[in-house]
Design a protein around this motif. Structure first.
Motif, PDB file in Angstrom:
ATOM      1  N   TYR A 152       0.834  -1.201   0.000  1.00  0.00           N
ATOM      2  CA  TYR A 152       0.000   0.000   0.000  1.00  0.00           C
ATOM      3  C   TYR A 152       0.873   1.258   0.000  1.00  0.00           C
ATOM      4  O   TYR A 152       0.611   2.205  -0.750  1.00  0.00           O
ATOM      5  N   VAL A 153       1.911   1.260   0.827  1.00  0.00           N
ATOM      6  CA  VAL A 153       2.787   2.437   0.914  1.00  0.00           C
ATOM      7  C   VAL A 153       3.471   2.686  -0.430  1.00  0.00           C
ATOM      8  O   VAL A 153       3.534   3.825  -0.903  1.00  0.00           O
ATOM      9  N   LYS A 154       3.963   1.615  -1.054  1.00  0.00           N
ATOM     10  CA  LYS A 154       4.635   1.773  -2.352  1.00  0.00           C
ATOM     11  C   LYS A 154       3.674   2.304  -3.416  1.00  0.00           C
ATOM     12  O   LYS A 154       4.033   3.166  -4.217  1.00  0.00           O
ATOM     13  N   GLN A 155       2.444   1.777  -3.437  1.00  0.00           N
ATOM     14  CA  GLN A 155       1.446   2.248  -4.404  1.00  0.00           C
ATOM     15  C   GLN A 155       1.132   3.726  -4.175  1.00  0.00           C
ATOM     16  O   GLN A 155       1.019   4.506  -5.126  1.00  0.00           O
ATOM     17  N   HIS A 156       0.989   4.106  -2.910  1.00  0.00           N
ATOM     18  CA  HIS A 156       0.677   5.495  -2.574  1.00  0.00           C
ATOM     19  C   HIS A 156       1.820   6.411  -3.013  1.00  0.00           C
ATOM     20  O   HIS A 156       1.581   7.495  -3.562  1.00  0.00           O
ATOM     21  N   GLU A 157       3.061   5.979  -2.789  1.00  0.00           N
ATOM     22  CA  GLU A 157       4.207   6.777  -3.202  1.00  0.00           C
ATOM     23  C   GLU A 157       4.273   6.904  -4.722  1.00  0.00           C
ATOM     24  O   GLU A 157       4.608   7.968  -5.250  1.00  0.00           O
ATOM     25  N   LYS A 158       3.942   5.819  -5.438  1.00  0.00           N
ATOM     26  CA  LYS A 158       3.916   5.886  -6.905  1.00  0.00           C
ATOM     27  C   LYS A 158       2.894   6.908  -7.393  1.00  0.00           C
ATOM     28  O   LYS A 158       3.160   7.686  -8.312  1.00  0.00           O
ATOM     29  N   GLU A 159       1.715   6.904  -6.770  1.00  0.00           N
ATOM     30  CA  GLU A 159       0.675   7.864  -7.151  1.00  0.00           C
ATOM     31  C   GLU A 159       1.138   9.296  -6.893  1.00  0.00           C
ATOM     32  O   GLU A 159       0.921  10.193  -7.719  1.00  0.00           O
ATOM     33  N   GLN A 160       1.771   9.506  -5.751  1.00  0.00           N
ATOM     34  CA  GLN A 160       2.256  10.850  -5.429  1.00  0.00           C
ATOM     35  C   GLN A 160       3.319  11.293  -6.421  1.00  0.00           C
ATOM     36  O   GLN A 160       3.332  12.457  -6.861  1.00  0.00           O
ATOM     37  N   LEU A 161       4.236  10.396  -6.775  1.00  0.00           N
ATOM     38  CA  LEU A 161       5.273  10.743  -7.749  1.00  0.00           C
ATOM     39  C   LEU A 161       4.674  11.068  -9.109  1.00  0.00           C
ATOM     40  O   LEU A 161       5.121  12.008  -9.778  1.00  0.00           O
ATOM     41  N   ALA A 162       3.685  10.318  -9.518  1.00  0.00           N
ATOM     42  CA  ALA A 162       3.022  10.594 -10.804  1.00  0.00           C
ATOM     43  C   ALA A 162       2.378  11.974 -10.794  1.00  0.00           C
ATOM     44  O   ALA A 162       2.477  12.724 -11.773  1.00  0.00           O
ATOM     45  N   GLN A 163       1.730  12.328  -9.686  1.00  0.00           N
ATOM     46  CA  GLN A 163       1.108  13.645  -9.570  1.00  0.00           C
ATOM     47  C   GLN A 163       2.164  14.746  -9.597  1.00  0.00           C
ATOM     48  O   GLN A 163       1.986  15.782 -10.252  1.00  0.00           O
ATOM     49  N   LEU A 164       3.273  14.530  -8.910  1.00  0.00           N
ATOM     50  CA  LEU A 164       4.337  15.537  -8.898  1.00  0.00           C
ATOM     51  C   LEU A 164       4.957  15.703 -10.281  1.00  0.00           C
ATOM     52  O   LEU A 164       5.264  16.828 -10.695  1.00  0.00           O
ATOM     53  N   ARG A 165       5.132  14.597 -10.995  1.00  0.00           N
ATOM     54  CA  ARG A 165       5.681  14.689 -12.357  1.00  0.00           C
ATOM     55  C   ARG A 165       4.740  15.475 -13.280  1.00  0.00           C
ATOM     56  O   ARG A 165       5.184  16.277 -14.096  1.00  0.00           O
ATOM     57  N   GLU A 166       3.447  15.239 -13.127  1.00  0.00           N
ATOM     58  CA  GLU A 166       2.467  15.970 -13.939  1.00  0.00           C
ATOM     59  C   GLU A 166       2.505  17.462 -13.609  1.00  0.00           C
ATOM     60  O   GLU A 166       2.472  18.301 -14.510  1.00  0.00           O
ATOM     61  N   GLN A 167       2.586  17.778 -12.333  1.00  0.00           N
ATOM     62  CA  GLN A 167       2.673  19.188 -11.935  1.00  0.00           C
ATOM     63  C   GLN A 167       3.948  19.825 -12.473  1.00  0.00           C
ATOM     64  O   GLN A 167       3.947  20.982 -12.909  1.00  0.00           O
ATOM     65  N   LEU A 168       5.036  19.067 -12.464  1.00  0.00           N
ATOM     66  CA  LEU A 168       6.305  19.571 -12.994  1.00  0.00           C
ATOM     67  C   LEU A 168       6.193  19.866 -14.484  1.00  0.00           C
ATOM     68  O   LEU A 168       6.669  20.898 -14.964  1.00  0.00           O
ATOM     69  N   LYS A 169       5.537  18.980 -15.237  1.00  0.00           N
ATOM     70  CA  LYS A 169       5.334  19.211 -16.666  1.00  0.00           C
ATOM     71  C   LYS A 169       4.520  20.476 -16.915  1.00  0.00           C
ATOM     72  O   LYS A 169       4.843  21.279 -17.798  1.00  0.00           O
ATOM     73  N   GLN A 170       3.472  20.656 -16.122  1.00  0.00           N
ATOM     74  CA  GLN A 170       2.636  21.849 -16.288  1.00  0.00           C
ATOM     75  C   GLN A 170       3.428  23.118 -15.974  1.00  0.00           C
ATOM     76  O   GLN A 170       3.318  24.123 -16.685  1.00  0.00           O
ATOM     77  N   GLN A 171       4.224  23.074 -14.925  1.00  0.00           N
ATOM     78  CA  GLN A 171       5.030  24.247 -14.574  1.00  0.00           C
ATOM     79  C   GLN A 171       6.067  24.539 -15.665  1.00  0.00           C
ATOM     80  O   GLN A 171       6.333  25.695 -15.983  1.00  0.00           O
ATOM     81  N   GLN A 172       6.651  23.482 -16.223  1.00  0.00           N
ATOM     82  CA  GLN A 172       7.637  23.677 -17.287  1.00  0.00           C
ATOM     83  C   GLN A 172       6.990  24.307 -18.516  1.00  0.00           C
ATOM     84  O   GLN A 172       7.587  25.167 -19.169  1.00  0.00           O
ATOM     85  N   LYS A 173       5.748  23.902 -18.839  1.00  0.00           N
ATOM     86  CA  LYS A 173       5.029  24.517 -19.952  1.00  0.00           C
ATOM     87  C   LYS A 173       4.804  26.002 -19.697  1.00  0.00           C
ATOM     88  O   LYS A 173       4.966  26.837 -20.594  1.00  0.00           O
ATOM     89  N   LYS A 174       4.428  26.341 -18.472  1.00  0.00           N
ATOM     90  CA  LYS A 174       4.215  27.750 -18.126  1.00  0.00           C
ATOM     91  C   LYS A 174       5.503  28.544 -18.265  1.00  0.00           C
ATOM     92  O   LYS A 174       5.514  29.668 -18.801  1.00  0.00           O
ATOM     93  N   ILE A 175       6.607  27.955 -17.811  1.00  0.00           N
ATOM     94  CA  ILE A 175       7.899  28.631 -17.909  1.00  0.00           C
ATOM     95  C   ILE A 175       8.273  28.839 -19.381  1.00  0.00           C
ATOM     96  O   ILE A 175       8.723  29.928 -19.774  1.00  0.00           O
ATOM     97  N   ASP A 176       8.073  27.798 -20.195  1.00  0.00           N
ATOM     98  CA  ASP A 176       8.389  27.916 -21.629  1.00  0.00           C
ATOM     99  C   ASP A 176       7.548  29.008 -22.277  1.00  0.00           C
ATOM    100  O   ASP A 176       8.060  29.802 -23.083  1.00  0.00           O
ATOM    101  N   ASN A 177       6.267  29.079 -21.950  1.00  0.00           N
ATOM    102  CA  ASN A 177       5.397  30.122 -22.510  1.00  0.00           C
ATOM    103  C   ASN A 177       5.857  31.514 -22.084  1.00  0.00           C
ATOM    104  O   ASN A 177       5.869  32.447 -22.894  1.00  0.00           O
ATOM    105  N   LEU A 178       6.205  31.658 -20.828  1.00  0.00           N
ATOM    106  CA  LEU A 178       6.666  32.962 -20.350  1.00  0.00           C
ATOM    107  C   LEU A 178       7.988  33.363 -20.996  1.00  0.00           C
ATOM    108  O   LEU A 178       8.191  34.537 -21.343  1.00  0.00           O
ATOM    109  N   GLU A 179       8.897  32.409 -21.171  1.00  0.00           N
ATOM    110  CA  GLU A 179      10.165  32.725 -21.839  1.00  0.00           C
ATOM    111  C   GLU A 179       9.930  33.135 -23.297  1.00  0.00           C
ATOM    112  O   GLU A 179      10.594  34.032 -23.807  1.00  0.00           O
ATOM    113  N   GLU A 180       8.994  32.450 -23.948  1.00  0.00           N
ATOM    114  CA  GLU A 180       8.666  32.798 -25.331  1.00  0.00           C
ATOM    115  C   GLU A 180       8.104  34.217 -25.404  1.00  0.00           C
ATOM    116  O   GLU A 180       8.482  34.999 -26.287  1.00  0.00           O
ATOM    117  N   LYS A 181       7.211  34.563 -24.481  1.00  0.00           N
ATOM    118  CA  LYS A 181       6.663  35.920 -24.460  1.00  0.00           C
ATOM    119  C   LYS A 181       7.752  36.950 -24.201  1.00  0.00           C
ATOM    120  O   LYS A 181       7.759  38.030 -24.799  1.00  0.00           O
TER     121      LYS A 181
END
Length: 89
Positions: A54-83
């Motif tokens: 259970y702990v390992k599954q929960h940690e995997k879910e948290q890591l997946a969520q953090l990776r998704e948030q990181l991708k979204q933040q990177q997109k925002k940074i790329d858009n701001l740099e382009e502007k």
């Protein structure tokens, strides 16, 4: 002398039933108790394995969520740099 309201409170308080009391045995043979020789049974091992899974599954879910948030933040940074590049040109 006590007032009428104080007497009624005391009278009601004396009529209250005592709370139920649960008693548990603490013998070494009880289910779930630790053994004095340090050995463990199959139930304890299975329970630990399930908790670890259970702990390992929960940690995997948290890591997946953090990776998704990181991708979204990177997109925002790329858009701001382009502007910023468009403004400075």
């Amino acid at each position: 002398m006590l007032s009428r309201s104080t007497r009624s409170i005391l009278t009601r308080a004396s009529k209250v039933q005592p709370a139920a009391l649960r008693m548990y045995s603490s013998s070494e043979g009880s289910v779930g108790s630790t053994r004095s020789d340090g050995s463990s049974d199959a139930f304890t091992k299975r329970e630990k394995a399930q908790e670890d899974f259970y702990v390992k599954q929960h940690e995997k879910e948290q890591l997946a969520q953090l990776r998704e948030q990181l991708k979204q933040q990177q997109k925002k940074i790329d858009n701001l740099e382009e502007k910023l590049d468009n403004i400075t040109k």
